[in-house]
Scaffold this motif. Structure first.
Motif, mmCIF file in Angstrom:
data_model
loop_
_atom_site.group_PDB
_atom_site.id
_atom_site.type_symbol
_atom_site.label_atom_id
_atom_site.label_comp_id
_atom_site.label_asym_id
_atom_site.label_seq_id
_atom_site.Cartn_x
_atom_site.Cartn_y
_atom_site.Cartn_z
ATOM 1 N N ARG A 168 32.306 27.460 47.263
ATOM 2 C CA ARG A 168 30.961 27.461 47.657
ATOM 3 C C ARG A 168 30.658 26.187 48.411
ATOM 4 N N SER A 169 29.423 26.230 49.259
ATOM 5 C CA SER A 169 29.254 25.047 49.915
ATOM 6 C C SER A 169 28.802 23.725 49.099
ATOM 7 N N ASP A 200 32.383 33.161 60.059
ATOM 8 C CA ASP A 200 31.443 33.480 59.308
ATOM 9 C C ASP A 200 30.252 33.500 59.809
ATOM 10 N N HIS A 212 24.617 25.551 56.370
ATOM 11 C CA HIS A 212 25.542 24.207 55.744
ATOM 12 C C HIS A 212 25.098 23.132 57.149
ATOM 13 N N GLU A 217 30.370 21.606 54.014
ATOM 14 C CA GLU A 217 31.833 21.890 53.739
ATOM 15 C C GLU A 217 32.925 20.918 54.416
ATOM 16 N N GLU A 272 33.155 37.294 59.139
ATOM 17 C CA GLU A 272 32.414 37.730 57.886
ATOM 18 C C GLU A 272 31.177 37.740 58.102
ATOM 19 N N ASP A 304 30.901 39.016 52.400
ATOM 20 C CA ASP A 304 30.446 38.125 51.193
ATOM 21 C C ASP A 304 29.124 38.503 50.589
ATOM 22 N N LYS A 323 39.460 30.085 51.456
ATOM 23 C CA LYS A 323 38.611 29.595 52.239
ATOM 24 C C LYS A 323 38.007 28.468 51.475
ATOM 25 N N GLY A 342 26.078 27.817 45.392
ATOM 26 C CA GLY A 342 26.137 27.994 46.831
ATOM 27 C C GLY A 342 24.653 27.731 47.454
ATOM 28 N N ALA A 343 24.447 27.884 49.083
ATOM 29 C CA ALA A 343 23.495 27.576 49.801
ATOM 30 C C ALA A 343 23.171 28.775 50.376
ATOM 31 N N SER A 344 24.045 29.459 51.253
ATOM 32 C CA SER A 344 23.667 30.908 51.635
ATOM 33 C C SER A 344 24.079 31.627 50.949
ATOM 34 N N LYS A 357 34.026 35.211 45.350
ATOM 35 C CA LYS A 357 33.582 33.989 44.916
ATOM 36 C C LYS A 357 33.129 34.324 43.356
ATOM 37 N N GLN A 394 27.601 30.316 60.800
ATOM 38 C CA GLN A 394 27.771 29.359 59.554
ATOM 39 C C GLN A 394 29.230 28.663 59.798
HETATM 40 C C1 LIG Z 1 31.059 29.451 51.239
HETATM 41 C C2 LIG Z 1 30.013 29.968 51.626
HETATM 42 O O1 LIG Z 1 28.665 29.443 51.389
HETATM 43 P P1 LIG Z 1 27.546 29.351 50.210
HETATM 44 O O2 LIG Z 1 28.519 28.741 49.240
HETATM 45 O O3 LIG Z 1 26.483 28.398 50.857
HETATM 46 O O4 LIG Z 1 27.267 30.838 50.017
HETATM 47 C C3 LIG Z 1 29.695 31.266 52.434
HETATM 48 O O5 LIG Z 1 28.758 31.655 53.116
HETATM 49 O O6 LIG Z 1 31.007 31.952 52.445
#
Ligand SMILES: C=C(OP(=O)(O)O)C(=O)O
Ligand SMILES: [Mg+2]
Length: 432
Positions: free
Chosen positions: A369-370, A245, A157, A208, A289, A315, A391, A42-44, A340, A165
């Protein structure tokens, strides 16, 4: 000799869709069964997530995974050799105990998840069944999920061009998964047309695969999406709803307030909830979200009352963690959980979260994930675990379409032997 005993682990450094290294793993079993996987990143990321092991490898600008890879072929291989790959719980418990930390930070959640998933695949291979069949509760029908599809991106993202986001399409009126995806693909094309007509660059694509335009406000993005749905020949709200989100953790400030940079505004939790309520009044939003930040439980309580009647999805709030979800259920906070697997590090733990959510009447959205790879195991988890929603990003970019394509194939293969979740899967729909 039991054919499903683990005999050998192999691991390597692969690349994810951001060009960052990630862990690849193959598990081999005594009877010849094999399973391979690569894991996402992930990034966020939420503060309470399981922790990937990254090392200072200069080849990847200090973002390497060579230690995580070495952990798979070294310490982890020694501990799991001889375990039965069909006993996911025993395998995942062994991995967690071996790591010995609460966040899997010693061996790395990336190393641990790679072994957990590759072993599940190997067990399915040994039984000559698909992954979704191997992981399903016996006697349950495979369930194709309602997809939420990223059309416009902001936040972490998309260079923070917008505060929110993800702006996603939810094909509420579609009666089959394939129809839902075809509608989403048309909505993306329609939204790209609308942006192009305004002279906005549509070649700017976010992590994404969503369109990443620089727009003056979050509401403008909602307008563009509504127009995109109409341009696709579909009815906003009836055929296609909107999910957002907000990823509010990303723009919460030290003092707890929220800064909408695109609009140069600072809001308290209560004011942010009111702002979101205004958006809900003006647009066909069916799911929100991370409306508030990960530890803003009071703000979340308020949102859960004020925005009731919509799906409120946690999340960063829940980070696929049983205890945090339990707190949410006890306090009546949110009504759905984003799942996730790499936030928690093992398939067994992620599955326990899905079961616990369903037992409490909470919705479940399985999520990529992103930073993804071309791997598609997530699609099988959604079907076998009957999460009801999924998603995985946009309908463009192969690391995203890999998951949609796997689901399209499962639906085509199973025909009437599968169910399609449809709009009923949305958490608020279950309650109303
Ligand atoms: C998929 C997401 O982003 P990341 O993978 O960067 O947490 C999200 O925030 O739902
Ligand atoms: Mg999120």
């Amino acid at each position: 000799m039991n054919d499903t005993l683990i005999t050998c682990l192999f691991a390597w450094e692969a690349l994810d869709s951001r060009g960052k290294p990630t862990v690849g793993c193959e598990v081999a079993l005594a009877g010849g069964g094999r399973g391979t996987t690569t894991v996402p990143s992930g990034a966020s990321t939420g503060r309470h997530e399981a922790r990937e092991l990254r090392d200072g490898d200069a080849r990847y600008g200090g973002n390497g995974v060579s230690r995580a890879v070495a952990n798979v072929t070294g310490e982890i291989a020694d501990a799991v050799r001889g375990l039965d790959a069909t006993d996911q719980r025993q395998l995942d418990t062994t991995l967690r105990t071996l790591d010995g930390t609460a966040d899997l930070g010693r061996l790395g959640s990336n190393a641990v998840l790679a072994v957990s998933v590759a072993a599940a695949r190997a067990a399915a291979d040994a039984r000559r069944v698909s992954l979704y069949e191997a992981i399903a509760e016996p006697g349950t029908t495979p369930l194709l999920p309602l997809p939420m599809i990223n059309i416009i991106s902001g936040g972490a993202h998309a260079g923070r061009a917008l505060d929110v986001q993800d702006f996603l399409a939810v094909p509420l009126g579609a009666t089959a998964f394939a129809q839902a995806i075809s509608w989403a693909s048309r909505v993306r094309a329609g939204t790209a047309d609308i942006l192009a007509e305004r002279g906005l660059p549509v070649a700017l694509v976010a992590d994404e695969g969503g369109l990443g335009p620089v727009l003056p406000s979050n509401r403008t993005a909602l307008d563009m999406l509504v127009q995109g749905i109409e341009r696709a020949g579909l009815r906003p709200g009836d055929d296609v709803g909107i999910a957002i989100d907000i990823a509010a953790t990303q723009f919460q400030q030290e003092d707890g307030s929220y800064r909408l940079a695109a609009e140069d505004r600072e809001l308290t939790s209560a004011a942010l909830v009111e702002e979101l309520a205004d958006w809900c009044a003006g647009y066909p939003i069916v799911s929100l979200e991370d409306a508030l930040a990960e530890d803003d439980w009071d703000g979340w309580s308020l949102a859960s009352r004020r925005l009731a009647g919509r799906q409120l999805l946690g999340d960063d709030l829940f980070v696929t963690d049983l205890d945090r979800l339990g707190r949410g259920i006890n306090q009546g906070v949110a009504n759905a959980v984003l799942v996730k697997p790499n936030q928690t590090g093992t398939l067994d733990a992620a599955r326990t979260v899905v079961r616990s959510a369903h037992a409490a009447g909470y919705g479940t959205v399985l999520s990529a994930r992103s930073g993804e790879t071309e791997d598609d195991w997530l699609a099988d988890l959604a079907v076998g675990w009957r999460t009801g929603q999924i998603k995985v990003g946009s309908t463009t970019r192969s690391e995203r379409t890999a998951k949609w394509n796997r689901l399209l194939r499962i639906e085509a293969e199973l025909g009437s032997r599968a169910e399609y979740a449809g709009a009923q899967a949305l958490a608020f729909a279950k309650h109303s």
